[in-house]
Design an enzyme around this catalytic site. Structure first.
Site, short mmCIF file in Angstrom:
data_model
loop_
_atom_site.label_atom_id
_atom_site.label_comp_id
_atom_site.label_asym_id
_atom_site.label_seq_id
_atom_site.Cartn_x
_atom_site.Cartn_y
_atom_site.Cartn_z
CB SER A 123 -5.82 32.15 85.46
OG SER A 123 -4.95 33.18 85.12
CG ASP A 129 -0.99 33.80 85.36
OD1 ASP A 129 -0.19 33.44 84.48
OD2 ASP A 129 -2.18 34.04 85.13
#
Length: 448
Positions: A100, A240
């Site tokens: 992530s 992200d």
């Protein structure tokens, strides 16, 4: 959280903590748990742009094939893309290789069940029990019963076509600045918004395996803010590394976080009769101003522990269709089973089009309380929470606040950090409270 699984799958430094050997076992045991009731099960795998992705993918694929599963590689794709395609392609499981928003040296593995949702605690516990066994007693098919691997790199486009049809109009006449964090959305997001006829400016779209999240993306929206002002864009959208978060920037260069995006969506969805049970699900990290803005619009809120999986669990339990986190995980359960940065971005831009209001006006309807969050690297998260001196300083600060603000001290679900957060009427007071607690945490359990 278990021994291997944190709040968002298995994570660690690639090739040290998250080794190919462990990835093989996770593929083998995870694949078995999720597909044991199916003959010739299908499992899909996606990854972000990290240099370690190929290494871990190869090991995962080998583990899955050893159980007899058919494996379909999607290549570089966002986490919500994997969640959607798991269900859309009738796969028994989906796997995403990503850490992530974490730095490049980290990587992670997270599973989705056949319904497109992340695993339950019970499923993770079953996989962990197999990982801890000294002897691997699972079946070992041979010959034609072994699994085979194939590629389906068109999956990203299938996913984009799905989320594109969730908006009512094209985006012609709007200038949109995109920051893709050199991650999973680097090719997908520019294509999506150009296809909707927006003028686009981009940054963070040149992944080289080592630059993911490096000074760009949803954890560094101030960089996108400069691009928005330079290009005169109507909105900036920062994702992200794996594309499950969105942080926006208004036309004036002001950062619009997940709380503000949730509020904008909630208000619009209520006005258009789409907000189920008139309720939004958020976490304890959401700003006090978020709750006050919801109250002013007669919208109910429901709080959970930090982590999008807990938000999702509460949404499923209560039949709610909007939830998320201040960090930019926005879950629109009518459309998809996890936080989705690009889908959230589409809805946000669509609301601008439908209301004919700039983002600064939409976001300005919520007044944020001054807030400060400081991450303290520690030797042991559990010891930190049990430390008497830390508990005492928290109690003292809360007494001084006297209800006019709040303190939250909690461990990170994915890193060796203690997060210290405060909200108060002024930034000066807020900062002072946080730093008093941080000093004690560092003195008691701080890592060098």
């Amino acid at each position: 959280m278990g021994k291997y699984f944190g709040t968002d799958g298995v994570r660690g430094v690639a090739n040290q903590e998250l080794t190919p050997e462990l990835a093989f076992k996770i593929g083998r045991f995870g694949g078995y748990v999720l597909t044991k009731d199916t003959d010739r099960p299908k499992v899909i795998i996606g990854r972000d742009t990290r240099i370690s992705g190929h290494m871990l993918e190869g090991a995962l694929v080998a583990g899955l094939l050893s159980t007899g599963a058919e494996v379909m590689r999607l290549g570089v794709i966002s986490t919500p893309g994997v969640a959607y395609l798991t269900k859309a392609l009738d796969a028994q499981a989906g796997v995403m290789i990503s850490a992530s928003h974490n730095p490049v040296q980290d990587n992670g593995i997270k599973f989705f069940g056949s319904d497109g949702f992340k695993l339950t605690d019970e499923q993770e516990a079953e996989i962990e029990a197999l990982l801890d066994k000294e002897v691997d007693e699972l079946p070992r098919p041979t010959g034609t019963n072994l699994g085979q691997v194939s590629d389906y790199f068109e999956g990203g486009q299938k996913y984009l076509q799905y989320i594109k049809q969730t908006v009512e109009e094209d985006f012609s006449g709007l200038h949109i600045a995109l920051d893709c964090a050199h991650g999973a959305t680097s090719s997908l997001a520019p294509y999506l918004f150009a296809d909707l006829e927006a003028d686009i400016s981009t940054m963070g779209t040149s992944p080289n395996g080592m630059n993911i999240n490096d000074g760009v993306g949803s954890t560094h929206p101030e960089v996108l803010a400069e691009l928005v002002k330079e290009k005169g864009a109507d909105i900036g959208l920062a994702f992200d590394g794996d594309g499950d978060r969105l942080i926006a920037v208004d036309e004036k260069g002001n950062i619009v976080d997940g709380d503000q995006i949730m509020f904008i969506c909630a208000k619009y969805m209520k006005e258009t009769g789409q907000l189920k049970h008139n309720t939004v699900v958020s976490t304890v990290m959401s700003n006090l101003g978020f709750y006050k803005a919801l109250e002013a619009n007669d919208i109910t809120s429901d709080k959970t522990a930090v982590g999008d999986r807990y938000v999702m669990e509460e949404m499923k339990r209560g039949g709610y269709n909007l939830g998320g986190e201040q960090s930019g995980h926005i879950i629109l359960l009518d459309y998809i089973t996890t936080g989705d940065g690009m889908l959230s971005a589409l809805q946000l831009v669509n609301i601008m089009k439908m209301t004919k209001k700039p983002l600064s006006e939409l976001a300005g309807e919520m007044t944020k309380f001054p807030q400060l969050l400081v991450n303290v690297r520690v030797t042991d998260k559990k010891l930190a929470l049990e430390n008497e001196k830390i508990k005492e300083i928290i109690r003292v600060v809360e007494e001084e606040m006297n209800g006019d603000g709040r303190i939250l001290v909690r461990p990170s679900g994915t890193e060796p950090l203690i997060r210290v957060m405060a909200e108060a009427p002024t930034q000066e007071v807020c900062d002072a409270y946080v730093h008093r607690i941080v000093e004690v945490v560092k003195a008691e359990v701080g890592a060098e």
